[in-house]
Design an enzyme around this catalytic site. Structure first.
Site, PDB file in Angstrom:
ATOM      1  N   ASN A   1      10.336   8.094   0.793  1.00  0.00           N
ATOM      2  CA  ASN A   1      10.189   8.167  -0.613  1.00  0.00           C
ATOM      3  C   ASN A   1       9.900   7.103  -1.602  1.00  0.00           C
ATOM      4  O   ASN A   1      10.524   7.321  -1.840  1.00  0.00           O
ATOM      5  CB  ASN A   1      10.754   9.511  -1.025  1.00  0.00           C
ATOM      6  CG  ASN A   1      10.274  10.705  -2.160  1.00  0.00           C
ATOM      7  OD1 ASN A   1       9.089   9.542  -3.273  1.00  0.00           O
ATOM      8  ND2 ASN A   1      10.897  11.586  -2.738  1.00  0.00           N
TER       9      ASN A   1
ATOM     10  N   ASP B   1       0.535  -1.010   0.090  1.00  0.00           N
ATOM     11  CA  ASP B   1       0.164   0.156   0.424  1.00  0.00           C
ATOM     12  C   ASP B   1       1.147   1.006   0.110  1.00  0.00           C
ATOM     13  O   ASP B   1       1.861   1.047   0.946  1.00  0.00           O
ATOM     14  CB  ASP B   1      -0.283  -0.105   1.254  1.00  0.00           C
ATOM     15  CG  ASP B   1      -1.604   0.850   0.956  1.00  0.00           C
ATOM     16  OD1 ASP B   1      -2.651   1.393   0.438  1.00  0.00           O
ATOM     17  OD2 ASP B   1      -1.503   1.780   2.224  1.00  0.00           O
TER      18      ASP B   1
ATOM     19  N   GLU C   1       4.708   5.272   3.033  1.00  0.00           N
ATOM     20  CA  GLU C   1       4.292   6.564   3.528  1.00  0.00           C
ATOM     21  C   GLU C   1       5.411   8.017   3.370  1.00  0.00           C
ATOM     22  O   GLU C   1       6.557   7.009   4.493  1.00  0.00           O
ATOM     23  CB  GLU C   1       3.388   6.336   5.202  1.00  0.00           C
ATOM     24  CG  GLU C   1       3.174   7.474   5.355  1.00  0.00           C
ATOM     25  CD  GLU C   1       2.277   8.908   4.499  1.00  0.00           C
ATOM     26  OE1 GLU C   1       2.882  10.362   4.492  1.00  0.00           O
ATOM     27  OE2 GLU C   1       1.019   8.343   3.463  1.00  0.00           O
TER      28      GLU C   1
ATOM     29  N   ASP D   1      -2.091  11.934  -2.046  1.00  0.00           N
ATOM     30  CA  ASP D   1      -1.902  13.748  -1.871  1.00  0.00           C
ATOM     31  C   ASP D   1      -2.531  14.406  -3.725  1.00  0.00           C
ATOM     32  O   ASP D   1      -1.836  14.246  -4.446  1.00  0.00           O
ATOM     33  CB  ASP D   1      -0.163  14.171  -1.601  1.00  0.00           C
ATOM     34  CG  ASP D   1       0.080  14.434  -0.188  1.00  0.00           C
ATOM     35  OD1 ASP D   1      -1.636  13.988   0.471  1.00  0.00           O
ATOM     36  OD2 ASP D   1       0.456  14.414   0.462  1.00  0.00           O
TER      37      ASP D   1
ATOM     38  N   LYS E   1      -1.997  21.242  -9.773  1.00  0.00           N
ATOM     39  CA  LYS E   1      -1.453  22.017 -10.992  1.00  0.00           C
ATOM     40  C   LYS E   1      -0.216  20.826 -11.971  1.00  0.00           C
ATOM     41  O   LYS E   1       0.342  19.781 -11.768  1.00  0.00           O
ATOM     42  CB  LYS E   1      -0.960  23.463 -10.659  1.00  0.00           C
ATOM     43  CG  LYS E   1      -1.622  23.594  -9.722  1.00  0.00           C
ATOM     44  CD  LYS E   1      -1.231  24.972  -9.312  1.00  0.00           C
ATOM     45  CE  LYS E   1      -2.343  26.168  -8.795  1.00  0.00           C
ATOM     46  NZ  LYS E   1      -0.784  26.995  -7.778  1.00  0.00           N
TER      47      LYS E   1
END
Length: 221
Positions: free
Chosen positions: A87, A35, A60, A113, A117
């Protein structure tokens, strides 16, 4: 509000050597459900609690959430679950490439998240190099499940997965979207979205037998 961190900042660009599965789980012979963006970890804690026949790994980028999730996992005593701080686009590729064949069973990316843009494209969680590493680690028939309450977030993910030609949509129709969550446990954000009548976009992809494509033009851009 979800607390963002910038994955392109220097701190998060430092690669971390992630432990081998034998160091993470009591029984490393079990298939792994990965996950990506596990947040506080409730989804995996509940999933691992009801299914002892699989190992669960949550990665995470927000370290405080990882520490809190690991603390709860330890208190419960779950041996088929682990949370790692990293990361994903910096440290997960190499871990996946070294993973033994037939080990990775399923990948989920749920409510990532919302970097909306276009200039923030490289901050999004599903980058081409990570997707190719996932595709290489998944045997035919294995799954990627993604969902979000933002179409602007999930649509580029769907388009990237389709671009690889390594995955087939769960439905035979041209639409990639599915109506229901195939996971037995909802995530925290999913429960929030449902309670607030937010539309959830879901897509399930199955690894096919096609070879990995050359996506260097996307990786290098």
């Amino acid at each position: 509000m979800r607390q963002h961190v910038n994955p392109l900042s220097r701190f998060f660009q430092l690669p971390k050597e992630l432990p081998d599965p034998c160091e993470l789980f009591e029984n490393d012979d079990l298939p792994i459900h990965l996950d990506i963006g596990s947040a506080r970890g409730k989804f995996l804690i509940n999933s691992a609690s009801i299914n002892p026949h699989a190992n669960y790994l949550g990665v995470e980028i927000r370290e405080k959430l990882v520490l809190a999730a690991e603390k709860e996992r330890s208190e419960i005593g779950l041996k088929n679950l682990c949370f790692l701080f990293c990361n994903a686009n910096v440290s997960l590729d190499e871990w996946l490439l070294k993973l033994p064949q037939n080990k990775l069973n399923k990948v989920t990316i749920q409510f990532p998240d919302p970097w909306f843009k276009r200039r923030h494209y490289k901050r999004r969680v599903l980058q081409p190099s990570l997707l190719l590493a996932i595709a290489k680690a998944l045997l035919p028939g294995r799954q990627i499940f993604i969902q979000s309450d933002s179409l602007d977030v999930i649509k580029p993910m769907v388009e990237l997965i389709q671009l690889t030609n390594c995955f087939d949509g769960f439905k035979e129709s041209t639409s990639p979207w599915i109506d229901n969550n195939p996971m037995p446990i909802p995530s925290e954000r999913e429960l929030y979205a449902m309670n607030n009548n937010l539309h959830i976009h879901r897509a399930l992809f199955i690894r096919n037998k096609n070879h990995l494509p050359d996506l260097s033009f996307l990786i290098d851009r």
